[in-house]
Design an enzyme around this catalytic site. Structure first.
Site, PDB file in Angstrom:
ATOM      1  NE  ARG A 165      -3.491  -2.617   0.197  1.00  0.00           N
ATOM      2  CZ  ARG A 165      -3.086  -3.731  -0.396  1.00  0.00           C
ATOM      3  NH1 ARG A 165      -1.993  -3.733  -1.136  1.00  0.00           N
ATOM      4  NH2 ARG A 165      -3.769  -4.845  -0.286  1.00  0.00           N
ATOM      5  CB  SER A 248      -9.142  -2.008   4.227  1.00  0.00           C
ATOM      6  OG  SER A 248      -9.814  -3.142   3.732  1.00  0.00           O
ATOM      7  CD  GLU A 348      -5.324  -0.045   3.312  1.00  0.00           C
ATOM      8  OE1 GLU A 348      -5.821   0.424   2.282  1.00  0.00           O
ATOM      9  OE2 GLU A 348      -5.300  -1.264   3.574  1.00  0.00           O
TER      10      GLU A 348
END
Length: 352
Positions: A165, A248, A348
């Site tokens: 990520r 998420s 995130e």
């Protein structure tokens, strides 16, 4: 380019947080981005690049930076080689639409990434991933415009510095100007994907294996995997059009084998996955659930009752969640997980 003043952003972020942009500039071509970069009106002002708004938390009433809304369209088969189909897409295209287009046209390889929210331009920034595939596994190259000079440049996978990520677009340039960070300095305009020939299905995730067994399919097609992934995600994750969320919210942390062994001694049921580099990935959602957060709320921010990894907008009756409430909840979850597992969860989304 189209310039708007005092523009509401509630419909531009999937959490549905109420905020506005002091200045919003819509760019729909490379020329638009270059015009923006060259404009003396915006030169020297901080800019914030906005795609689908699926990975951001707005924490103020007004975004003072110039919001650059990327709306560059287009999907096409650029090239066919002996080993790949090279598909090119504009940064403003919705990611899921590109996945569906490739599968429908017989170019498999992205089906595991179906229904990942956001735009094409945001995909390499985040190095999106799901069900055993990450963008870097299918990435060819991208084009972008340097906001400091207006120059168009291209990057391959190595130059994007993909990580979990992570990419070069998530890091600011160093103060001496020698670092490779491009956060706030570039706008991605086009992304090219290398889809493999021959193709083979990626079925490493248990949810997909269960679907395969339930349907008795020995060799699933890309379309079948696409359909399975869509069904699994819809059963587990809230639709942002119905319940505001940013997908998420926390990254799954990675630890060493020794660290994992220590945690397993205390928490033998913790969900964990060995990685190719020898590290162990821990399931952040499992840890959050184990700490008792699933279904709980603080103010108008809550933890989704079907997936603890997702924070949601529980505002009702015209009263909406604020970015401050979301981050207060996130901080409380981080504290709980750290106190029980000794693991610091990393969010995130980009906090603006």
């Amino acid at each position: 380019m189209l310039v708007e003043k005092n523009t509401p952003l509630q419909d531009c972020n999937t959490f549905g947080i109420v905020a506005s942009a002091d200045t919003l500039v819509r760019v729909r071509s490379v020329a638009d981005v270059q015009d923006f970069a060259a404009s003396p009106v915006y030169r020297g002002r901080r800019s914030f690049v906005l795609g689908g708004g699926s990975n951001i938390v707005l924490t103020g009433d007004v975004v003072r930076a110039v919001v650059v809304k990327v709306e560059i369209p287009g999907i096409r088969l650029l090239e066919e080689t002996e080993r790949h189909w090279i598909v090119e897409a504009g940064a403003g295209e919705r990611w899921h639409d590109v996945v569906a287009w490739t599968v429908a046209h017989g170019y498999p390889g992205l089906e595991n990434l179906a229904l990942v929210p956001g735009t094409v331009g945001a995909a390499p920034v985040q190095n999106i991933g799901a069900y055993g595939i990450e963008l870097q596994d299918r990435f060819h190259s991208l084009d972008a415009v340097d906001l400091r000079s207006g120059a168009v440049f291209s990057l391959d996978a190595g130059q994007c510095a993909f990580g979990y990520r992570d990419s070069v677009f998530k890091h600011a340039p160093s103060s001496n100007g020698l670092g490779m960070g491009l956060a706030g300095c570039a706008v991605i305009t086009t992304v090219r994907l290398a889809l493999p020939k021959p193709w083979k299905p990626e079925l490493s995730y248990l949810d997909l294996q269960r679907r395969q067994q339930e349907e008795g399919v020995e060799q699933p097609t890309a379309q079948q995997i696409f359909d399975w992934v869509c069904a699994i995600r819809r059963a587990k994750l809230p639709d942002p059009a119905v319940i505001g969320n940013a997908g998420s919210f926390f990254k799954n942390p990675t630890v060493s084998e020794d660290q994992c062994r220590d945690i397993l001694a205390r928490e033998p049921k913790i969900v964990h996955y060995p990685m190719d580099d020898g590290s162990i990935k821990l399931a952040a959602g499992w840890m959050i659930d184990a700490c008792g957060w699933k279904g709980k709320s603080l103010g108008h921010a809550g933890v989704y009752d079907k997936q603890a990894l997702v924070l949601v907008n529980r505002g009702t009756g015209g009263v909406n969640v604020t970015g401050g409430e979301v981050m207060t909840l996130a901080s409380a979850i981080q504290t709980s997980v750290y106190e029980r597992f000794g693991i610091r969860l990393e969010p995130e989304p980009v906090v603006v």
